[in-house]
Design a protein around this motif. Structure first.
Motif, PDB file in Angstrom:
ATOM      1  N   GLU A  18       0.823  -1.217   0.000  1.00  0.00           N
ATOM      2  CA  GLU A  18       0.000   0.000   0.000  1.00  0.00           C
ATOM      3  C   GLU A  18       0.856   1.265   0.000  1.00  0.00           C
ATOM      4  OE1 GLU A  18      -4.020  -1.648   2.190  1.00  0.00           O
ATOM      5  OE2 GLU A  18      -2.710  -0.312   3.306  1.00  0.00           O
ATOM      6  N   HIS A  19       2.057   1.158   0.547  1.00  0.00           N
ATOM      7  CA  HIS A  19       2.949   2.328   0.562  1.00  0.00           C
ATOM      8  C   HIS A  19       3.249   2.817  -0.853  1.00  0.00           C
ATOM      9  CE1 HIS A  19       4.533   1.350   4.835  1.00  0.00           C
ATOM     10  NE2 HIS A  19       3.417   2.043   4.856  1.00  0.00           N
ATOM     11  N   HIS A  20       3.297   1.863  -1.752  1.00  0.00           N
ATOM     12  CA  HIS A  20       3.529   2.189  -3.159  1.00  0.00           C
ATOM     13  C   HIS A  20       2.460   3.169  -3.673  1.00  0.00           C
ATOM     14  CE1 HIS A  20       4.414   1.488  -7.368  1.00  0.00           C
ATOM     15  NE2 HIS A  20       3.162   1.145  -7.564  1.00  0.00           N
ATOM     16  N   PRO A  56      -7.743   4.268   6.326  1.00  0.00           N
ATOM     17  CA  PRO A  56      -7.810   2.844   6.668  1.00  0.00           C
ATOM     18  C   PRO A  56      -6.414   2.219   6.860  1.00  0.00           C
ATOM     19  CG  PRO A  56      -9.275   3.314   4.818  1.00  0.00           C
ATOM     20  CD  PRO A  56      -8.500   4.570   5.090  1.00  0.00           C
ATOM     21  N   HIS A  57      -5.454   2.665   6.057  1.00  0.00           N
ATOM     22  CA  HIS A  57      -4.074   2.161   6.179  1.00  0.00           C
ATOM     23  C   HIS A  57      -3.482   2.537   7.547  1.00  0.00           C
ATOM     24  CE1 HIS A  57       0.095   1.306   4.767  1.00  0.00           C
ATOM     25  NE2 HIS A  57       0.400   2.363   5.483  1.00  0.00           N
ATOM     26  N   PHE A  58      -3.643   3.796   7.927  1.00  0.00           N
ATOM     27  CA  PHE A  58      -3.173   4.245   9.243  1.00  0.00           C
ATOM     28  C   PHE A  58      -3.827   3.412  10.349  1.00  0.00           C
ATOM     29  CE2 PHE A  58      -2.062   9.004   8.246  1.00  0.00           C
ATOM     30  CZ  PHE A  58      -1.015   8.585   7.463  1.00  0.00           C
ATOM     31  N   ILE A  60      -5.128   0.395  10.267  1.00  0.00           N
ATOM     32  CA  ILE A  60      -4.628  -0.983  10.323  1.00  0.00           C
ATOM     33  C   ILE A  60      -3.237  -1.017  10.954  1.00  0.00           C
ATOM     34  CG2 ILE A  60      -3.758  -2.868   8.867  1.00  0.00           C
ATOM     35  CD1 ILE A  60      -6.284  -2.948   7.500  1.00  0.00           C
ATOM     36  N   GLU A  61      -2.396  -0.073  10.583  1.00  0.00           N
ATOM     37  CA  GLU A  61      -1.059  -0.026  11.181  1.00  0.00           C
ATOM     38  C   GLU A  61      -1.159   0.165  12.694  1.00  0.00           C
ATOM     39  OE1 GLU A  61       1.880   1.643   7.686  1.00  0.00           O
ATOM     40  OE2 GLU A  61       0.865   3.128   8.945  1.00  0.00           O
ATOM     41  N   GLU A  62      -2.032   1.102  13.096  1.00  0.00           N
ATOM     42  CA  GLU A  62      -2.124   1.396  14.529  1.00  0.00           C
ATOM     43  C   GLU A  62      -2.728   0.236  15.317  1.00  0.00           C
ATOM     44  OE1 GLU A  62      -3.852   5.292  15.164  1.00  0.00           O
ATOM     45  OE2 GLU A  62      -2.444   6.205  13.767  1.00  0.00           O
ATOM     46  N   LYS A 107       8.118  11.162   3.619  1.00  0.00           N
ATOM     47  CA  LYS A 107       9.091  10.931   4.700  1.00  0.00           C
ATOM     48  C   LYS A 107       8.612   9.831   5.638  1.00  0.00           C
ATOM     49  CE  LYS A 107      11.653  15.216   5.406  1.00  0.00           C
ATOM     50  NZ  LYS A 107      11.444  16.537   5.999  1.00  0.00           N
ATOM     51  N   HIS A 108       7.320   9.884   5.949  1.00  0.00           N
ATOM     52  CA  HIS A 108       6.745   8.895   6.859  1.00  0.00           C
ATOM     53  C   HIS A 108       6.843   7.482   6.273  1.00  0.00           C
ATOM     54  CE1 HIS A 108       4.141   6.961   9.727  1.00  0.00           C
ATOM     55  NE2 HIS A 108       3.322   6.589   8.764  1.00  0.00           N
ATOM     56  N   ILE A 109       6.529   7.356   4.992  1.00  0.00           N
ATOM     57  CA  ILE A 109       6.588   6.039   4.348  1.00  0.00           C
ATOM     58  C   ILE A 109       8.032   5.533   4.306  1.00  0.00           C
ATOM     59  CG2 ILE A 109       6.211   4.777   2.188  1.00  0.00           C
ATOM     60  CD1 ILE A 109       3.879   6.851   1.713  1.00  0.00           C
ATOM     61  N   PHE A 111      10.348   6.265   6.353  1.00  0.00           N
ATOM     62  CA  PHE A 111      10.684   5.896   7.736  1.00  0.00           C
ATOM     63  C   PHE A 111      10.149   4.501   8.054  1.00  0.00           C
ATOM     64  CE2 PHE A 111       8.761   5.746  12.042  1.00  0.00           C
ATOM     65  CZ  PHE A 111       9.930   5.628  12.787  1.00  0.00           C
ATOM     66  N   GLU A 112       8.890   4.250   7.683  1.00  0.00           N
ATOM     67  CA  GLU A 112       8.328   2.929   7.974  1.00  0.00           C
ATOM     68  C   GLU A 112       9.066   1.839   7.205  1.00  0.00           C
ATOM     69  OE1 GLU A 112       3.762   3.895   9.365  1.00  0.00           O
ATOM     70  OE2 GLU A 112       4.067   3.331   7.270  1.00  0.00           O
ATOM     71  N   GLU A 113       9.324   2.066   5.938  1.00  0.00           N
ATOM     72  CA  GLU A 113       9.955   1.037   5.107  1.00  0.00           C
ATOM     73  C   GLU A 113      11.423   0.808   5.481  1.00  0.00           C
ATOM     74  OE1 GLU A 113       8.947  -1.144   2.822  1.00  0.00           O
ATOM     75  OE2 GLU A 113       6.868  -0.566   3.171  1.00  0.00           O
TER      76      GLU A 113
HETATM   77 FE   LIG Z   1       2.302   2.960   6.366  1.00  0.00          FE
END
Ligand SMILES: [Fe+2]
Ligand SMILES: [Fe+2]
Length: 151
Positions: A18-20, A56-58, A60-62, A107-109, A111-113
Protein backbone atom coordinates in the motif's frame (compact mmCIF):
# COMPACT_ATOMS: atom_id res chain seq x y z
CA UNK A 1 19.56 -0.45 12.90
CA UNK A 2 19.35 -0.99 9.16
CA UNK A 3 18.35 1.88 6.93
CA UNK A 4 17.86 0.04 3.66
CA UNK A 5 14.67 -1.90 2.99
CA UNK A 6 15.11 -5.60 3.61
CA UNK A 7 12.93 -8.28 2.08
CA UNK A 8 9.48 -7.86 3.57
CA UNK A 9 8.10 -10.65 5.65
CA UNK A 10 4.95 -12.10 4.04
CA UNK A 11 2.67 -10.81 6.80
CA UNK A 12 3.85 -7.24 6.18
CA UNK A 13 3.80 -7.37 2.39
CA UNK A 14 0.18 -6.19 1.85
CA UNK A 15 0.64 -3.16 4.08
CA UNK A 16 4.02 -2.50 2.51
CA UNK A 17 2.46 -2.76 -0.93
CA UNK A 18 0.00 0.00 0.00
CA UNK A 19 2.95 2.33 0.56
CA UNK A 20 3.53 2.19 -3.16
CA UNK A 21 0.12 3.79 -3.79
CA UNK A 22 0.65 6.43 -1.13
CA UNK A 23 3.96 7.35 -2.76
CA UNK A 24 2.04 7.69 -6.01
CA UNK A 25 -0.29 10.15 -4.29
CA UNK A 26 2.77 12.26 -3.36
CA UNK A 27 3.95 12.07 -6.95
CA UNK A 28 0.52 13.06 -8.32
CA UNK A 29 0.30 16.05 -5.96
CA UNK A 30 3.74 17.25 -7.08
CA UNK A 31 2.96 16.78 -10.78
CA UNK A 32 -0.32 18.68 -10.30
CA UNK A 33 1.44 21.57 -8.57
CA UNK A 34 4.13 21.65 -11.23
CA UNK A 35 1.55 21.73 -14.01
CA UNK A 36 -0.39 24.49 -12.21
CA UNK A 37 -3.50 22.35 -12.01
CA UNK A 38 -6.37 24.06 -10.12
CA UNK A 39 -5.62 23.33 -6.45
CA UNK A 40 -9.24 22.31 -5.86
CA UNK A 41 -8.83 19.39 -8.28
CA UNK A 42 -5.67 18.20 -6.57
CA UNK A 43 -7.29 18.59 -3.17
CA UNK A 44 -10.34 16.63 -4.27
CA UNK A 45 -8.26 13.67 -5.39
CA UNK A 46 -6.00 13.85 -2.30
CA UNK A 47 -9.04 13.83 0.00
CA UNK A 48 -10.55 10.90 -1.88
CA UNK A 49 -7.31 8.97 -1.41
CA UNK A 50 -7.08 10.02 2.23
CA UNK A 51 -10.60 8.87 3.14
CA UNK A 52 -10.60 5.66 1.11
CA UNK A 53 -7.01 4.47 1.44
CA UNK A 54 -4.73 6.42 3.73
CA UNK A 55 -6.96 6.59 6.79
CA UNK A 56 -7.81 2.84 6.67
CA UNK A 57 -4.07 2.16 6.18
CA UNK A 58 -3.17 4.24 9.24
CA UNK A 59 -5.88 2.49 11.26
CA UNK A 60 -4.63 -0.98 10.32
CA UNK A 61 -1.06 -0.03 11.18
CA UNK A 62 -2.12 1.40 14.53
CA UNK A 63 -4.32 -1.56 15.39
CA UNK A 64 -2.24 -4.47 14.12
CA UNK A 65 1.31 -3.43 13.22
CA UNK A 66 2.42 -0.91 15.85
CA UNK A 67 1.44 -3.06 18.85
CA UNK A 68 3.96 -5.64 17.60
CA UNK A 69 6.75 -3.42 18.93
CA UNK A 70 4.85 -2.02 21.91
CA UNK A 71 3.09 1.31 22.20
CA UNK A 72 5.86 3.01 24.16
CA UNK A 73 8.61 2.11 21.70
CA UNK A 74 10.29 5.29 20.39
CA UNK A 75 9.82 4.33 16.73
CA UNK A 76 6.13 3.64 17.31
CA UNK A 77 5.71 6.95 19.10
CA UNK A 78 7.28 8.70 16.13
CA UNK A 79 5.08 6.81 13.65
CA UNK A 80 1.95 7.70 15.61
CA UNK A 81 3.01 11.34 15.85
CA UNK A 82 3.50 11.34 12.04
CA UNK A 83 -0.01 9.91 11.55
CA UNK A 84 -1.45 12.56 13.83
CA UNK A 85 0.33 15.36 11.99
CA UNK A 86 -0.70 14.08 8.55
CA UNK A 87 -4.32 13.66 9.69
CA UNK A 88 -4.34 17.22 11.07
CA UNK A 89 -3.13 18.53 7.71
CA UNK A 90 -5.88 16.68 5.84
CA UNK A 91 -8.48 17.75 8.38
CA UNK A 92 -7.63 21.45 8.26
CA UNK A 93 -7.10 23.37 5.05
CA UNK A 94 -5.42 20.68 2.93
CA UNK A 95 -5.70 22.84 -0.19
CA UNK A 96 -3.04 25.18 1.17
CA UNK A 97 -0.75 22.42 2.45
CA UNK A 98 -0.57 20.06 -0.52
CA UNK A 99 3.19 20.33 -0.93
CA UNK A 100 3.76 19.79 2.79
CA UNK A 101 1.38 16.83 2.83
CA UNK A 102 3.32 15.18 -0.01
CA UNK A 103 6.62 15.81 1.75
CA UNK A 104 5.55 14.59 5.17
CA UNK A 105 3.75 11.55 3.81
CA UNK A 106 6.75 10.52 1.72
CA UNK A 107 9.09 10.93 4.70
CA UNK A 108 6.75 8.89 6.86
CA UNK A 109 6.59 6.04 4.35
CA UNK A 110 10.39 6.01 3.96
CA UNK A 111 10.68 5.90 7.74
CA UNK A 112 8.33 2.93 7.97
CA UNK A 113 9.95 1.04 5.11
CA UNK A 114 13.60 1.74 5.95
CA UNK A 115 13.50 1.77 9.72
CA UNK A 116 10.27 0.74 11.44
CA UNK A 117 9.31 -2.34 9.43
CA UNK A 118 12.92 -3.56 9.45
CA UNK A 119 12.99 -3.18 13.21
CA UNK A 120 9.74 -5.15 13.52
CA UNK A 121 11.14 -7.97 11.40
CA UNK A 122 14.41 -8.06 13.30
CA UNK A 123 12.67 -8.20 16.67
CA UNK A 124 9.88 -10.65 16.04
CA UNK A 125 9.82 -14.29 15.12
CA UNK A 126 7.78 -15.69 12.25
CA UNK A 127 5.05 -16.94 14.53
CA UNK A 128 4.57 -13.50 16.07
CA UNK A 129 4.56 -11.88 12.64
CA UNK A 130 1.90 -14.25 11.37
CA UNK A 131 -0.35 -13.79 14.38
CA UNK A 132 -2.54 -11.14 12.77
CA UNK A 133 -4.72 -12.56 10.01
CA UNK A 134 -5.84 -9.06 9.05
CA UNK A 135 -2.43 -8.31 7.64
CA UNK A 136 -2.35 -11.28 5.31
CA UNK A 137 -4.55 -10.09 2.50
CA UNK A 138 -5.90 -6.79 1.27
CA UNK A 139 -8.20 -5.96 -1.63
CA UNK A 140 -6.59 -4.62 -4.78
CA UNK A 141 -6.16 -0.88 -5.09
CA UNK A 142 -8.70 0.75 -7.40
CA UNK A 143 -7.65 4.24 -8.35
CA UNK A 144 -10.08 7.11 -8.90
CA UNK A 145 -9.37 8.36 -12.41
CA UNK A 146 -12.52 10.49 -12.80
CA UNK A 147 -10.25 13.56 -12.97
CA UNK A 148 -6.75 12.29 -13.75
CA UNK A 149 -4.99 15.68 -13.68
CA UNK A 150 -1.58 14.00 -13.38
CA UNK A 151 -1.70 12.49 -16.88
FE1 LIG B 1 2.30 2.96 6.37
FE1 LIG C 1 2.06 4.85 8.80
Amino acid sequence: MQNKPIRRHKSLQPISHEHHYSLQLCWKIRIGLKKNVDLKRIEKYALWFYINHLLPHFNIEEEFVFPLLGQDNDLILKAKADHKQIKEMFDSDPINQLEQIAELLEKHIRFEERILFNEIQLNLNTEQLFKNETLHSKPEFKDNTSDAFWL
